[in-house]
Scaffold this active site. Sequence first.
Site, PDB file in Angstrom:
ATOM      1  N   ARG A 212      -2.367 -19.949 -14.532  1.00  0.00           N
ATOM      2  CA  ARG A 212      -1.623 -18.725 -14.226  1.00  0.00           C
ATOM      3  C   ARG A 212      -1.524 -17.829 -15.454  1.00  0.00           C
ATOM      4  O   ARG A 212      -1.675 -16.620 -15.383  1.00  0.00           O
ATOM      5  CB  ARG A 212      -0.201 -19.084 -13.777  1.00  0.00           C
ATOM      6  CG  ARG A 212      -0.140 -19.731 -12.436  1.00  0.00           C
ATOM      7  CD  ARG A 212       1.249 -20.269 -12.193  1.00  0.00           C
ATOM      8  NE  ARG A 212       1.305 -20.910 -10.898  1.00  0.00           N
ATOM      9  CZ  ARG A 212       1.945 -22.029 -10.650  1.00  0.00           C
ATOM     10  NH1 ARG A 212       2.622 -22.637 -11.601  1.00  0.00           N
ATOM     11  NH2 ARG A 212       1.947 -22.548  -9.434  1.00  0.00           N
ATOM     12  N   PHE A 228      -2.911 -16.577  -1.144  1.00  0.00           N
ATOM     13  CA  PHE A 228      -2.250 -17.892  -1.086  1.00  0.00           C
ATOM     14  C   PHE A 228      -1.213 -17.940  -2.217  1.00  0.00           C
ATOM     15  O   PHE A 228      -1.205 -18.844  -3.041  1.00  0.00           O
ATOM     16  CB  PHE A 228      -3.259 -19.046  -1.240  1.00  0.00           C
ATOM     17  CG  PHE A 228      -4.442 -18.965  -0.308  1.00  0.00           C
ATOM     18  CD1 PHE A 228      -4.346 -19.465   0.989  1.00  0.00           C
ATOM     19  CD2 PHE A 228      -5.637 -18.370  -0.704  1.00  0.00           C
ATOM     20  CE1 PHE A 228      -5.443 -19.400   1.856  1.00  0.00           C
ATOM     21  CE2 PHE A 228      -6.722 -18.295   0.155  1.00  0.00           C
ATOM     22  CZ  PHE A 228      -6.627 -18.809   1.433  1.00  0.00           C
ATOM     23  N   ASP A 250       0.449 -14.497   1.783  1.00  0.00           N
ATOM     24  CA  ASP A 250       0.632 -15.905   2.149  1.00  0.00           C
ATOM     25  C   ASP A 250       1.040 -15.945   3.621  1.00  0.00           C
ATOM     26  O   ASP A 250       1.661 -15.006   4.117  1.00  0.00           O
ATOM     27  CB  ASP A 250       1.709 -16.574   1.281  1.00  0.00           C
ATOM     28  CG  ASP A 250       1.596 -18.104   1.290  1.00  0.00           C
ATOM     29  OD1 ASP A 250       1.133 -18.657   0.279  1.00  0.00           O
ATOM     30  OD2 ASP A 250       1.953 -18.727   2.303  1.00  0.00           O
ATOM     31  N   ASP A 300      -6.298 -19.109  -4.269  1.00  0.00           N
ATOM     32  CA  ASP A 300      -5.809 -20.461  -4.565  1.00  0.00           C
ATOM     33  C   ASP A 300      -5.456 -21.163  -3.250  1.00  0.00           C
ATOM     34  O   ASP A 300      -4.286 -21.423  -2.958  1.00  0.00           O
ATOM     35  CB  ASP A 300      -4.581 -20.360  -5.489  1.00  0.00           C
ATOM     36  CG  ASP A 300      -4.077 -21.726  -5.937  1.00  0.00           C
ATOM     37  OD1 ASP A 300      -4.849 -22.703  -5.873  1.00  0.00           O
ATOM     38  OD2 ASP A 300      -2.906 -21.818  -6.354  1.00  0.00           O
ATOM     39  N   CYS A 340      -8.716 -27.259  -4.860  1.00  0.00           N
ATOM     40  CA  CYS A 340      -7.966 -28.472  -5.221  1.00  0.00           C
ATOM     41  C   CYS A 340      -8.441 -29.654  -4.387  1.00  0.00           C
ATOM     42  O   CYS A 340      -7.757 -30.653  -4.253  1.00  0.00           O
ATOM     43  CB  CYS A 340      -6.466 -28.250  -5.089  1.00  0.00           C
ATOM     44  SG  CYS A 340      -5.941 -27.765  -3.447  1.00  0.00           S
TER      45      CYS A 340
HETATM   46  N1  SAH Z   1      -0.985 -20.002  -5.767  1.00  0.00           N
HETATM   47  C1  SAH Z   1       0.224 -20.716  -5.469  1.00  0.00           C
HETATM   48  C2  SAH Z   1      -0.009 -22.034  -4.776  1.00  0.00           C
HETATM   49  C3  SAH Z   1      -0.796 -21.938  -3.482  1.00  0.00           C
HETATM   50  S1  SAH Z   1      -0.513 -23.250  -2.420  1.00  0.00           S
HETATM   51  C4  SAH Z   1       1.042 -20.882  -6.727  1.00  0.00           C
HETATM   52  O1  SAH Z   1       0.591 -20.471  -7.793  1.00  0.00           O
HETATM   53  O2  SAH Z   1       2.136 -21.423  -6.647  1.00  0.00           O
HETATM   54  C5  SAH Z   1      -1.296 -22.710  -0.979  1.00  0.00           C
HETATM   55  C6  SAH Z   1      -0.556 -21.661  -0.191  1.00  0.00           C
HETATM   56  O3  SAH Z   1      -1.437 -21.224   0.820  1.00  0.00           O
HETATM   57  C7  SAH Z   1       0.702 -22.094   0.520  1.00  0.00           C
HETATM   58  O4  SAH Z   1       1.759 -21.266   0.119  1.00  0.00           O
HETATM   59  C8  SAH Z   1       0.421 -21.877   2.034  1.00  0.00           C
HETATM   60  O5  SAH Z   1       1.530 -21.343   2.714  1.00  0.00           O
HETATM   61  C9  SAH Z   1      -0.670 -20.875   1.965  1.00  0.00           C
HETATM   62  N2  SAH Z   1      -1.644 -20.863   3.083  1.00  0.00           N
HETATM   63  C10 SAH Z   1      -2.284 -21.912   3.637  1.00  0.00           C
HETATM   64  N3  SAH Z   1      -3.191 -21.485   4.530  1.00  0.00           N
HETATM   65  C11 SAH Z   1      -3.127 -20.129   4.550  1.00  0.00           C
HETATM   66  C12 SAH Z   1      -3.829 -19.113   5.241  1.00  0.00           C
HETATM   67  N4  SAH Z   1      -4.799 -19.403   6.102  1.00  0.00           N
HETATM   68  N5  SAH Z   1      -3.513 -17.837   4.992  1.00  0.00           N
HETATM   69  C13 SAH Z   1      -2.530 -17.529   4.103  1.00  0.00           C
HETATM   70  N6  SAH Z   1      -1.846 -18.453   3.406  1.00  0.00           N
HETATM   71  C14 SAH Z   1      -2.128 -19.740   3.616  1.00  0.00           C
END
Ligand code: SAH
Length: 396
Positions: A212, A228, A250, A300, A340
């Site tokens: 980050r 995400f 998200d 992400d 991941c």
């Molecule tokens: N980048 C974040 C962590 C991401 S975790 C950080 O730095 O903290 C993955 C995220 O993707 C979750 O919040 C989940 O709600 C979201 N997510 C999962 N599938 C999704 C989709 N199809 N569209 C949008 N968001 C999604």
Amino acid sequence: MYSVRLKKGKEKAVKQLHPWIFSGAIEQVKGKPENGDIITLTDYNNDFLAYGFYNDQSRVAVRLLEWNQETEINESWWRKKIQKAVGARQDLIQKEDTNTYRLIFSEADFLPGLIVDRFADFLSVQLLTSGVERIKPILLDELQQLLKPKGIFDRSDASSRTHEGLEASSGGVLSGIEPPEFLTVKENGILYDVNIVQGQKSGFYCDQRDNRRLVADYAKGKRMLDCFSYSGGFTLNALKQGVLEVVSVDSSALALETLKRNIEINKFNKIPHRFIQSDVNKQLRQFRESDEKFDIIVLDPPKYAPSRSALTKASRAYKDLNRMAMLLLKEGGLLATYSCSGAVNISLFKQIMAWAALDAGKEVQFIHQFCQPSDHPIRSSFPEGEYLKGLLCRVG
Ligand code: SAH
């Protein structure tokens, strides 16, 4: 002590200190060990190999702990392993600007199935194998002595426990006081309200801490899209570093609500930001239709490949996602993209990006490789522990 004898020729990985024995590699179980019991592992000729704990409910029937025959696995052994893991995080523990990180990371810290995270004055514990389930009292006492938390609570992931044939844990407080519904933690000098009760995984994805900050350095003065976003890890670091504008996407309403709170508690309100609750794939298409472009995009996503069998489908999903993002970048824009999924290694990830670039009709340069941070170490004898990877791409 019970013992487990391997099939002929199955001892090679054990001798290289790999900690897993799959049930198919076992010739004979001598006696009737209960799940979680410590057993002696021998080769086909009954020669000692290692000690580990047994579980006939799990795909991994034995998880190895100790390769020295003279060493007894007793309370003091467990305490030393816990002390060693916590001791290895001293650089993080000393930090003023960060008070959330992983203190114990399962096999990577020679404690299979045990995960401990710090959230400011509280600790969360995940007990995911029958072997570590048994050491709960020792663990709680040792953590209390080492770190003096206000409270320790259980966040064991239900599905991982089911794979081990363990009952879903009741959760809740294991010692000390209950954490508040919103706990404020600090990472890279930025405050986050973590919703311990409903938050995903451990309420916060501390494995992206270094990445980050790295990405934020590139975001200065730019228009950024954070896909995400969850509670805003990439968004908030970019806001701190003086990004021009951020759009965070998200699908979870709770994630975006938490992100809004986080922007407020950090007083980042002055910089233009937009939150969109939507499916990322859908939203990227919408940006394309409205011809909206960005200087830097973060992708992400959650784990697309939970196992090797999902690899083909997952590769296609990663490719489509990245292709769409490439088309939304201005000439020479930057794409910070992550996976991941342990099953997708860095070379496959580069290959996927090459396919995405070809489909998008773009030329891509990899200008940085991301990995997991120091509190998520990768044991040389356990490559399976490497799961987080990313690429910073310049898209021409
Ligand atoms: N980048 C974040 C962590 C991401 S975790 C950080 O730095 O903290 C993955 C995220 O993707 C979750 O919040 C989940 O709600 C979201 N997510 C999962 N599938 C999704 C989709 N199809 N569209 C949008 N968001 C999604």
